[in-house]
Motif scaffolding. Structure first.
Motif, PDB file in Angstrom:
ATOM      1  N   SER A  33       0.803  -1.136  -0.049  1.00  0.00           N
ATOM      2  CA  SER A  33       0.173   0.009  -0.012  1.00  0.00           C
ATOM      3  C   SER A  33       0.840   1.190   0.024  1.00  0.00           C
ATOM      4  N   GLU A  34       1.915   1.154   0.683  1.00  0.00           N
ATOM      5  CA  GLU A  34       2.878   2.399   0.677  1.00  0.00           C
ATOM      6  C   GLU A  34       3.455   2.670  -0.696  1.00  0.00           C
ATOM      7  N   GLU A  35       3.869   1.571  -1.288  1.00  0.00           N
ATOM      8  CA  GLU A  35       4.354   1.536  -2.426  1.00  0.00           C
ATOM      9  C   GLU A  35       3.283   2.153  -3.448  1.00  0.00           C
ATOM     10  N   ALA A  36       2.131   1.586  -3.408  1.00  0.00           N
ATOM     11  CA  ALA A  36       1.297   2.129  -4.485  1.00  0.00           C
ATOM     12  C   ALA A  36       1.054   3.703  -4.345  1.00  0.00           C
ATOM     13  N   ALA A  39       3.995   5.576  -5.629  1.00  0.00           N
ATOM     14  CA  ALA A  39       3.865   5.488  -7.195  1.00  0.00           C
ATOM     15  C   ALA A  39       2.767   6.389  -7.672  1.00  0.00           C
ATOM     16  N   ALA A  40       1.624   6.469  -6.882  1.00  0.00           N
ATOM     17  CA  ALA A  40       0.515   7.444  -7.557  1.00  0.00           C
ATOM     18  C   ALA A  40       0.814   8.669  -7.207  1.00  0.00           C
ATOM     19  N   SER A  41       1.872   9.308  -6.225  1.00  0.00           N
ATOM     20  CA  SER A  41       2.088  10.552  -5.851  1.00  0.00           C
ATOM     21  C   SER A  41       2.504  11.332  -7.181  1.00  0.00           C
ATOM     22  N   SER A  60       6.594   6.326 -10.430  1.00  0.00           N
ATOM     23  CA  SER A  60       5.308   5.682 -10.907  1.00  0.00           C
ATOM     24  C   SER A  60       5.446   4.051 -10.831  1.00  0.00           C
ATOM     25  N   GLY A  61       5.948   3.740  -9.705  1.00  0.00           N
ATOM     26  CA  GLY A  61       6.242   2.337  -9.675  1.00  0.00           C
ATOM     27  C   GLY A  61       7.349   1.767 -10.641  1.00  0.00           C
ATOM     28  N   VAL A  62       8.106   2.487 -11.119  1.00  0.00           N
ATOM     29  CA  VAL A  62       9.154   2.091 -12.186  1.00  0.00           C
ATOM     30  C   VAL A  62      10.399   2.349 -11.368  1.00  0.00           C
ATOM     31  N   GLU A  63      11.542   1.303 -11.542  1.00  0.00           N
ATOM     32  CA  GLU A  63      12.584   1.644 -10.950  1.00  0.00           C
ATOM     33  C   GLU A  63      13.589   2.022 -12.057  1.00  0.00           C
TER      34      GLU A  63
ATOM     35  N   ASN B  92      -2.122   0.702 -12.630  1.00  0.00           N
ATOM     36  CA  ASN B  92      -2.499   1.516 -13.193  1.00  0.00           C
ATOM     37  C   ASN B  92      -1.592   2.783 -13.618  1.00  0.00           C
ATOM     38  N   VAL B  93      -0.753   2.827 -12.607  1.00  0.00           N
ATOM     39  CA  VAL B  93       0.434   3.965 -12.854  1.00  0.00           C
ATOM     40  C   VAL B  93       1.566   3.756 -13.772  1.00  0.00           C
ATOM     41  N   ARG B  94       1.887   2.510 -13.628  1.00  0.00           N
ATOM     42  CA  ARG B  94       3.021   1.852 -14.317  1.00  0.00           C
ATOM     43  C   ARG B  94       2.981   1.880 -15.864  1.00  0.00           C
ATOM     44  N   PRO B  95       3.856   2.423 -16.490  1.00  0.00           N
ATOM     45  CA  PRO B  95       3.766   2.173 -17.980  1.00  0.00           C
ATOM     46  C   PRO B  95       3.395   0.971 -18.411  1.00  0.00           C
ATOM     47  N   ARG B  96       2.405   0.902 -19.448  1.00  0.00           N
ATOM     48  CA  ARG B  96       2.182  -0.567 -20.022  1.00  0.00           C
ATOM     49  C   ARG B  96       2.978  -0.965 -21.013  1.00  0.00           C
ATOM     50  N   GLY B  97       3.666  -0.156 -21.960  1.00  0.00           N
ATOM     51  CA  GLY B  97       4.271  -0.385 -23.144  1.00  0.00           C
ATOM     52  C   GLY B  97       5.721   0.118 -23.223  1.00  0.00           C
TER      53      GLY B  97
END
Lengths: 217, 242
Positions: A33-36, A39-41, A60-63, B92-97
């Motif tokens: 939940s914290e990671e989400a 990521a959404a921030s 955005s949840g990407v390293e 939803n926030v992670r890029p899909r492509g």
């Protein structure tokens, strides 16, 4: 004398302990939940992976990039441990960071018509400086968080792009005094991280101020 | 005779000093002073010790960070629901492509799909230099912005409309007509426009300067890498610049 001792005893042993109990990880132990939330921030944030020993810059949840850690030690203030609150837990999300010493860029001022100061000079012989040359990196730096937790980084080995200029004895003494960094005692915990010069410089030069840190198992 | 007198007087003097010292040392006041000094030193040592840090053992770490606090009731159903919701947010926030990652300090670019790296290239990012217009109050800072952006347009054989700073930097007069500002070939074969006005990923005439911070904020890419970008990165792809 007795009154003074009683006061010291009172201040040391009866101060309320701050434990962040608001955030609970998922049953699997991974705080999804914290990671989400991070990521959404829409902001950059860092993740510290304790078992795999690396720090990552994320968005955005990407390293986006990883910084390998040579050694990592977690320390907690002895005072809080001594007063008998051994079961105290810490939040695994630390927010609003600031880098110390601050990141500075030695900006070049362009002189109109002067090819040597232009970003892309038309004269082949002129090689403009890179950010590695324009951002000096100290061999020790800290990241401090709003919750009074902090990370102390020590860099070992050669730091790319950093040229140590000649420093007079008085300046060296002043720097040493500054490095002592007198500050009030921290309530929060401290993480000591040793990085190679290359990784540490990469982290320092790209550091995003006011970012959060999520500590993962 | 003279010497023996001198020595006897000296011995007398030493004896009297010792006697005085012993009187002081055994006095009540001196004992009190010693006790206060010892207590102060003990308190100082205690303060230093309490103010220091204790290293956590690896087995403590899990307990310190990732355990349920006693005040929180871990209802497995609620927790599972929350975890599913969080995973949905992450998806939803992670890029899909395909997406692009740029390190503007070290002048590197990666084209990625998930964790898979499609391409890595040496690029040129903003120089960070400052330009002041001597004839007006205008000034520019040539930084590449940091954050999440996206590709909004792709152009083949793009034309560059030189802004005022290009002329001021060269110490040349500003052109009278807009048409005089248009320069073909400067941006290379392709340009990928970002969703911030006037910033793009494009080719370069200065391939010798790739890997250095030499642009006015755009990202310059070598010819071959630019071709891969043109082919593999569709409009709408996210671009992360850090």
């Amino acid at each position: 004398m007795m009154r003074t001792l009683a006061l010291i005893f009172f201040v040391f042993f009866l101060t309320p302990i701050h434990a962040d109990e608001a955030r609970a990880p998922s049953p699997s132990g991974i705080p999804v939940s914290e990671e989400a939330e991070m990521a959404a921030s829409g902001d950059f944030y860092y993740t510290l992976h304790l078992n795999e020993s690396y720090l990552a810059l994320c968005h955005s949840g990407v390293e986006l990039t990883r910084y390998s850690i040579d050694s990592l030690t977690l320390r907690e203030p002895r005072f809080f441990r001594t007063v008998g609150n051994a079961g105290m837990s810490y939040p695994n999300l630390w927010t609003d960071s600031s880098l110390y010493p601050e990141w500075t860029l030695r900006r070049v001022t362009i002189v109109p018509g002067d090819e040597s100061t232009r970003p892309s000079p038309d004269v082949a012989g002129i090689i403009p400086p890179t950010m590695e040359e324009l951002i000096p990196v100290p061999d020790r730096f800290e990241i401090r968080y709003r919750e009074d937790h902090w990370i102390r980084f020590s860099l070992q080995g050669e730091i790319p792009g950093s040229k140590k200029p000649f420093e007079s004895l008085s300046n060296r003494l002043l720097r040493w005094i500054r490095n002592l960094n007198p500050s009030p005692p921290h309530k929060g915990m401290r993480i000591d991280i040793v990085l190679s010069g290359t990784e540490g410089a990469r982290l320092y030069r790209s550091y995003v101020d006011h970012s959060s840190l999520l500590i993962l198992p | 005779m003279k010497y023996s007198l001198f020595f006897s007087k000296l011995l007398e003097r030493i004896y009297s000093i010792l006697q005085r010292f012993l009187t002081i040392a055994t006095s009540r006041r001196a004992i009190q002073g010693l006790m206060i000094t010892a207590a102060a030193a003990w308190l100082l040592l205690l303060t230093v010790w309490l103010g220091s840090y204790r290293t956590l053992e690896p087995q403590d770490i899990q307990e310190k960070f990732f355990q349920f606090p006693q005040s929180v009731d871990p209802d497995p159903k609620t927790e599972k629901k929350m975890e599913r919701k969080a995973l949905r947010v992450l998806q939803n926030v992670r890029p899909r492509g395909t997406f692009v990652v740029i390190d503007r300090v070290h002048n590197r670019l990666w084209v990625r799909k998930g964790d898979h790296v499609i391409m890595e290239a040496e690029v040129s990012a903003g120089a960070g230099s400052i330009l002041d217009d001597p004839s007006s109050d205008r000034s520019w800072v040539f930084d590449t912005p940091r954050g999440r952006f996206s590709i909004v347009n792709k152009r083949q054989n793009p034309l560059w409309t030189a802004p005022d700073w290009d002329y001021i930097e060269r110490n040349e007069p500003l052109p009278r007509s807009h048409a005089d500002r248009i320069q073909p070939g400067v941006l290379g074969e392709f340009a990928l426009d970002l969703n911030i006005p006037n910033y793009m990923i494009h080719g370069t005439l200065y391939s010798r300067l790739l890997g250095r911070n030499v642009t006015h904020g755009c990202i310059r890419v070598g010819r071959d890498d630019l071709r891969v970008l043109w082919q593999r990165v569709p409009i709408g792809s996210p671009v992360f610049i850090f």
